[in-house]
Scaffold this motif. Sequence first.
Motif, short mmCIF file in Angstrom:
data_model
loop_
_atom_site.label_atom_id
_atom_site.label_comp_id
_atom_site.label_asym_id
_atom_site.label_seq_id
_atom_site.Cartn_x
_atom_site.Cartn_y
_atom_site.Cartn_z
N LEU A 10 0.82 -1.21 0.00
CA LEU A 10 0.00 0.00 0.00
C LEU A 10 0.85 1.26 0.00
O LEU A 10 1.92 1.29 0.61
N ARG A 11 0.35 2.29 -0.65
CA ARG A 11 0.95 3.62 -0.58
C ARG A 11 -0.07 4.54 0.06
O ARG A 11 -1.22 4.62 -0.37
N PHE A 12 0.37 5.22 1.12
CA PHE A 12 -0.49 6.17 1.82
C PHE A 12 -0.13 7.58 1.37
O PHE A 12 1.03 7.95 1.31
N LYS A 21 1.54 7.50 9.83
CA LYS A 21 1.32 6.28 9.05
C LYS A 21 0.84 5.15 9.94
O LYS A 21 -0.12 4.45 9.61
N GLN A 50 5.24 6.44 3.91
CA GLN A 50 4.13 6.45 2.96
C GLN A 50 3.83 5.08 2.36
O GLN A 50 3.01 4.97 1.46
N SER A 83 -5.38 5.33 0.88
CA SER A 83 -4.24 4.61 0.33
C SER A 83 -4.62 4.00 -1.01
O SER A 83 -5.79 3.89 -1.35
#
Length: 100
Positions: A10-12, A21, A50, A83
């Motif tokens: 996942l990318r936040f 985070k 992230q 995300s």
Amino acid sequence: MVVGVIRLDLRFYHTHSLKDKRSRVARLLSRLRSRYPVSLAEVGLLDMHQRAIIGGSMTAADEAIIRKVFASLEADIEKEGSSVIITTDTEYIQYGDVDN
């Protein structure tokens, strides 16, 4: 019996610290655990603010059930919007005699 394992990268967005985070990941995991019959944990990229790797597992009598739950889980993450899923890996392991 079938065991399904899922790994989500996942990318936040809009996270500026590890504390932020971790808070977002904790809320996401709590929400997903309450909605789906899966075990989930943050298992990788712990020091990147992230990104996160989420691991999950589920056991059921039929692989189709697990596939449906995993698809719903992914859709829920994407719909939530904090995300984006970069990659997803899944594996299904058959145990025992399928006819019993």
